[in-house]
Write a protein that holds these residues in place. Structure first.
Motif, mmCIF file in Angstrom:
data_model
loop_
_atom_site.group_PDB
_atom_site.id
_atom_site.type_symbol
_atom_site.label_atom_id
_atom_site.label_comp_id
_atom_site.label_asym_id
_atom_site.label_seq_id
_atom_site.Cartn_x
_atom_site.Cartn_y
_atom_site.Cartn_z
ATOM 1 N N ASP A 190 49.396 45.827 -42.733
ATOM 2 C CA ASP A 190 49.839 44.745 -43.592
ATOM 3 C C ASP A 190 48.831 44.659 -44.706
ATOM 4 O OD1 ASP A 190 49.854 42.003 -44.814
ATOM 5 O OD2 ASP A 190 51.250 41.630 -43.270
ATOM 6 N N ASP A 242 48.427 42.926 -47.482
ATOM 7 C CA ASP A 242 47.697 41.536 -47.411
ATOM 8 C C ASP A 242 46.610 40.902 -46.377
ATOM 9 O OD1 ASP A 242 49.142 41.273 -50.033
ATOM 10 O OD2 ASP A 242 51.105 40.440 -48.956
ATOM 11 N N LEU A 286 48.086 44.164 -35.184
ATOM 12 C CA LEU A 286 49.174 45.180 -36.069
ATOM 13 C C LEU A 286 48.695 46.445 -35.987
ATOM 14 C CD1 LEU A 286 49.510 42.322 -38.719
ATOM 15 C CD2 LEU A 286 51.127 42.788 -37.083
#
Length: 60
Positions: free
Chosen positions: A38, A40, A31
């Motif tokens: 992200d 989380d 990512l």
């Protein structure tokens, strides 16, 4: 949205792509390489990275 499921009776399970932690860290890095942050997943990665390896070996 990405969802992960685990079998709590095998917290250090490993499959053909490595351990659950390996998969998590590769996902986070993938990512990042695409400019995606992200929060989380990053938080979860930090929590997993903080677990001593000795504990993970005992849980297996």
């Amino acid at each position: 949205m990405i969802a992960f499921t685990i079998d709590r009776s095998h917290p250090t399970a490993a499959g053909s792509w490595g351990s659950s932690a390996d998969y998590l860290f590769r996902t986070i890095n993938g990512l990042r390489s695409h400019g995606i942050h992200d929060a989380d997943m990053e938080r979860l990665g930090g929590l997993i990275a903080a677990i001593p390896f000795e504990y993970l070996d005992e849980a297996a």
